[in-house]
Design a protein around this motif. Structure first.
Motif, short mmCIF file in Angstrom:
data_model
loop_
_atom_site.label_atom_id
_atom_site.label_comp_id
_atom_site.label_asym_id
_atom_site.label_seq_id
_atom_site.Cartn_x
_atom_site.Cartn_y
_atom_site.Cartn_z
N ILE A 42 0.86 -1.19 0.00
CA ILE A 42 0.00 0.00 0.00
C ILE A 42 0.89 1.23 0.00
N ASP A 43 0.82 2.00 -1.08
CA ASP A 43 1.54 3.27 -1.16
C ASP A 43 0.66 4.36 -0.58
N VAL A 44 1.26 5.21 0.25
CA VAL A 44 0.53 6.28 0.92
C VAL A 44 1.21 7.61 0.61
N TRP A 45 0.43 8.59 0.13
CA TRP A 45 0.97 9.91 -0.10
C TRP A 45 -0.14 10.94 0.01
N GLU A 46 0.26 12.20 0.06
CA GLU A 46 -0.70 13.30 0.17
C GLU A 46 -0.74 14.08 -1.13
N ASN A 47 -1.89 14.69 -1.39
CA ASN A 47 -1.99 15.65 -2.48
C ASN A 47 -2.91 16.78 -2.07
N LYS A 48 -2.92 17.81 -2.87
CA LYS A 48 -3.78 18.96 -2.61
C LYS A 48 -4.51 19.29 -3.89
N ARG A 49 -5.84 19.30 -3.81
CA ARG A 49 -6.66 19.66 -4.96
C ARG A 49 -7.72 20.64 -4.49
N LYS A 50 -7.86 21.71 -5.23
CA LYS A 50 -8.85 22.73 -4.91
C LYS A 50 -8.73 23.21 -3.46
N GLY A 51 -7.48 23.31 -3.00
CA GLY A 51 -7.23 23.81 -1.66
C GLY A 51 -7.49 22.83 -0.53
N GLN A 52 -7.83 21.58 -0.87
CA GLN A 52 -8.11 20.58 0.17
C GLN A 52 -7.05 19.48 0.12
N ARG A 53 -6.54 19.13 1.30
CA ARG A 53 -5.54 18.08 1.40
C ARG A 53 -6.21 16.72 1.49
N LYS A 69 -0.77 7.88 -14.61
CA LYS A 69 -0.99 9.19 -14.01
C LYS A 69 -0.80 9.15 -12.50
N LYS A 70 -1.33 8.12 -11.84
CA LYS A 70 -1.17 7.98 -10.39
C LYS A 70 0.28 7.70 -10.03
N ARG A 71 0.98 6.88 -10.81
CA ARG A 71 2.40 6.63 -10.56
C ARG A 71 3.19 7.92 -10.62
N LYS A 72 2.90 8.72 -11.62
CA LYS A 72 3.60 10.00 -11.78
C LYS A 72 3.35 10.90 -10.57
N GLU A 73 2.10 10.98 -10.12
CA GLU A 73 1.75 11.80 -8.96
C GLU A 73 2.45 11.28 -7.70
N ARG A 74 2.41 9.96 -7.50
CA ARG A 74 3.05 9.35 -6.33
C ARG A 74 4.56 9.58 -6.34
N PHE A 131 7.00 11.62 -3.59
CA PHE A 131 8.13 11.04 -2.86
C PHE A 131 9.44 11.74 -3.20
N GLN A 132 9.58 12.28 -4.40
CA GLN A 132 10.78 13.04 -4.74
C GLN A 132 10.82 14.35 -3.96
N ARG A 133 9.66 14.96 -3.77
CA ARG A 133 9.60 16.22 -3.01
C ARG A 133 9.98 16.05 -1.55
N ILE A 134 9.57 14.94 -0.94
CA ILE A 134 9.81 14.78 0.49
C ILE A 134 11.17 14.18 0.82
N THR A 135 11.88 13.67 -0.19
CA THR A 135 13.21 13.10 0.11
C THR A 135 14.31 14.04 -0.25
#
Length: 84
Positions: free
Chosen positions: A23-34, A71-76, A80-84
């Motif tokens: 299970i891969d877990v990550w955060e995103n922000k869309r329309k100002g909502q996390r 698309k989901k792989r790219k987002e994920r 992970f690149q941003r947080i490392t």
């Protein structure tokens, strides 16, 4: 009725997000909502909205098309690149 059938696997993914390596877990922000995304085996996606002190189930669905997986792989991977 098809949506109700998903409830079992949605609960399982949420309950096992911390212990299952598939299970891969990550955060995103869309329309100002996390949101927190839980992606099991690149097939099942659970979306939880982050609220003040709790999470709210937004959606749960199967990813059927390879273009959606890419698309989901790219987002994920970008997360992970941003947080490392």
């Amino acid at each position: 009725m098809r949506r109700c059938e998903r409830l079992q696997w949605i609960a399982w993914v949420i309950q096992n997000a911390d212990t299952c390596d598939e299970i891969d877990v990550w955060e995103n922000k869309r329309k100002g909502q996390r949101s927190v995304l839980l992606w099991y085996q690149e097939d099942f996606l659970v979306v939880l909205r982050v609220r003040n002190g709790y999470y709210l189930l937004k959606s749960g669905y199967c990813i059927e098309y390879e273009s959606a997986r890419r698309k989901k792989r790219k987002e994920r991977d970008a997360y992970f690149q941003r947080i490392t």
